[in-house]
Design an enzyme around this catalytic site. Sequence first.
Site, PDB file in Angstrom:
ATOM      1  CE  LYS A  13     -10.540 108.318   6.721  1.00 39.56           C
ATOM      2  NZ  LYS A  13      -9.289 108.126   7.465  1.00 39.56           N
ATOM      3  NE  ARG A  87     -11.402 102.375   9.216  1.00 40.57           N
ATOM      4  CZ  ARG A  87     -11.645 103.638   9.568  1.00 40.57           C
ATOM      5  NH1 ARG A  87     -12.712 104.260   9.151  1.00 40.57           N
ATOM      6  NH2 ARG A  87     -10.795 104.266  10.340  1.00 40.57           N
ATOM      7  NE  ARG A 126      -8.082 112.628  15.440  1.00 38.45           N
ATOM      8  CZ  ARG A 126      -8.429 111.702  14.534  1.00 38.45           C
ATOM      9  NH1 ARG A 126      -8.580 112.025  13.272  1.00 38.45           N
ATOM     10  NH2 ARG A 126      -8.579 110.447  14.910  1.00 38.45           N
ATOM     11  NE  ARG A 158     -11.184 109.315  17.375  1.00 34.64           N
ATOM     12  CZ  ARG A 158     -11.144 109.060  16.074  1.00 34.64           C
ATOM     13  NH1 ARG A 158     -11.522 109.965  15.201  1.00 34.64           N
ATOM     14  NH2 ARG A 158     -10.741 107.890  15.647  1.00 34.64           N
ATOM     15  NE  ARG A 169      -7.344 105.006  14.960  1.00 34.24           N
ATOM     16  CZ  ARG A 169      -7.136 106.290  15.286  1.00 34.24           C
ATOM     17  NH1 ARG A 169      -6.539 106.598  16.418  1.00 34.24           N
ATOM     18  NH2 ARG A 169      -7.542 107.238  14.484  1.00 34.24           N
TER      19      ARG A 169
HETATM   20  P1  ADP Z   1      -9.748 107.181  11.828  1.00 37.47           P
HETATM   21  O1  ADP Z   1      -9.966 107.240  10.351  1.00 37.47           O
HETATM   22  O2  ADP Z   1      -9.034 108.387  12.355  1.00 37.47           O
HETATM   23  O3  ADP Z   1      -9.144 105.905  12.314  1.00 37.47           O
HETATM   24  P2  ADP Z   1     -12.638 106.920  12.361  1.00 37.47           P
HETATM   25  O4  ADP Z   1     -13.352 107.902  13.192  1.00 37.47           O
HETATM   26  O5  ADP Z   1     -12.959 106.865  10.911  1.00 37.47           O
HETATM   27  O6  ADP Z   1     -11.111 107.242  12.615  1.00 37.47           O
HETATM   28  O7  ADP Z   1     -12.845 105.449  12.958  1.00 37.47           O
HETATM   29  C1  ADP Z   1     -12.672 105.154  14.320  1.00 37.47           C
HETATM   30  C2  ADP Z   1     -12.906 103.671  14.574  1.00 37.47           C
HETATM   31  O8  ADP Z   1     -14.256 103.332  14.249  1.00 37.47           O
HETATM   32  C3  ADP Z   1     -12.060 102.717  13.746  1.00 37.47           C
HETATM   33  O9  ADP Z   1     -10.787 102.481  14.313  1.00 37.47           O
HETATM   34  C4  ADP Z   1     -12.945 101.456  13.729  1.00 37.47           C
HETATM   35  O10 ADP Z   1     -12.858 100.757  14.933  1.00 37.47           O
HETATM   36  C5  ADP Z   1     -14.335 102.038  13.645  1.00 37.47           C
HETATM   37  N1  ADP Z   1     -14.785 102.192  12.234  1.00 37.47           N
HETATM   38  C6  ADP Z   1     -15.063 103.360  11.590  1.00 37.47           C
HETATM   39  N2  ADP Z   1     -15.433 103.141  10.314  1.00 37.47           N
HETATM   40  C7  ADP Z   1     -15.383 101.796  10.131  1.00 37.47           C
HETATM   41  C8  ADP Z   1     -15.640 100.936   9.027  1.00 37.47           C
HETATM   42  N3  ADP Z   1     -16.022 101.419   7.822  1.00 37.47           N
HETATM   43  N4  ADP Z   1     -15.489  99.607   9.207  1.00 37.47           N
HETATM   44  C9  ADP Z   1     -15.116  99.087  10.385  1.00 37.47           C
HETATM   45  N5  ADP Z   1     -14.846  99.838  11.460  1.00 37.47           N
HETATM   46  C10 ADP Z   1     -14.981 101.175  11.358  1.00 37.47           C
END
Ligand code: ADP
Length: 212
Positions: A13, A87, A126, A158, A169
């Site tokens: 994404k 999400r 990554r 990360r 996750r």
């Molecule tokens: P990825 O899609 O690779 O898991 P992100 O960078 O989008 O990574 O998200 C990292 C973390 O940030 C998630 O595991 C969550 O804890 C938090 N997070 C990000 N976006 C949201 C969201 N829309 N709602 C709740 N938590 C979020």
Amino acid sequence: MRLVLLGAPGSGKGTQADLLKARYGCIHISTGDILRRHLKDKTELGIRAGGFMSKGELVPDDLVVEMVKEKLREDSADSFVADGFPRTLPQAEALENVLKELDRPLDAVVFLQIEEELLIRRLIHRRTCRRCGKIWNVLTMTGGTEVCPECGGELDQRGDDAESIIRNRIDVYRGQTEPLIEWYAKKGILRSIDAVNSPEETFKEIQVVLGR
Ligand code: ADP
Ligand code: ZN
């Protein structure tokens, strides 16, 4: 253009959002990036969110929704690509409501489809460049070195890209985010893309389904 990118962690994404931003001039709304910035700056939101993020859990809806609403109300958000939001169903409903209020409906939700084993392999390898912020895969893109091929900066992993947290996750994604696929399909705006190919090929497919 107003887009949502939907897909499991590691589906690409963030990479596709960068390409879309460069091509269409839309702003990139990444809730993960915004939250990580808050965490780094030790804001109140960052401190609250950090505990959830390090375990691979979702940050509570109300915190994330407030954060995104603020962004969406800016003029520049007339054209955006959202990555990592919504999400959950409550987040999707909140997004729909605020966009209705702003009279800025979504054009499409692009779902990046990919199998689980590939996700894990991608996430384990990554890295993010500390200097320029670009995302790299140390297995397929940098020849195994921990240096940015583009700017020479040091690469960072990360904390939530450790294998046990990755698995959590993905479970959270299956339970909380996957239902959105059906929800958006029913609204007739879902566009599914096979996300196993290179970033460039995936981007081409997105352009095809968007018809521009
Ligand atoms: P990825 O899609 O690779 O898991 P992100 O960078 O989008 O990574 O998200 C990292 C973390 O940030 C998630 O595991 C969550 O804890 C938090 N997070 C990000 N976006 C949201 C969201 N829309 N709602 C709740 N938590 C979020
Ligand atoms: Zn770099």
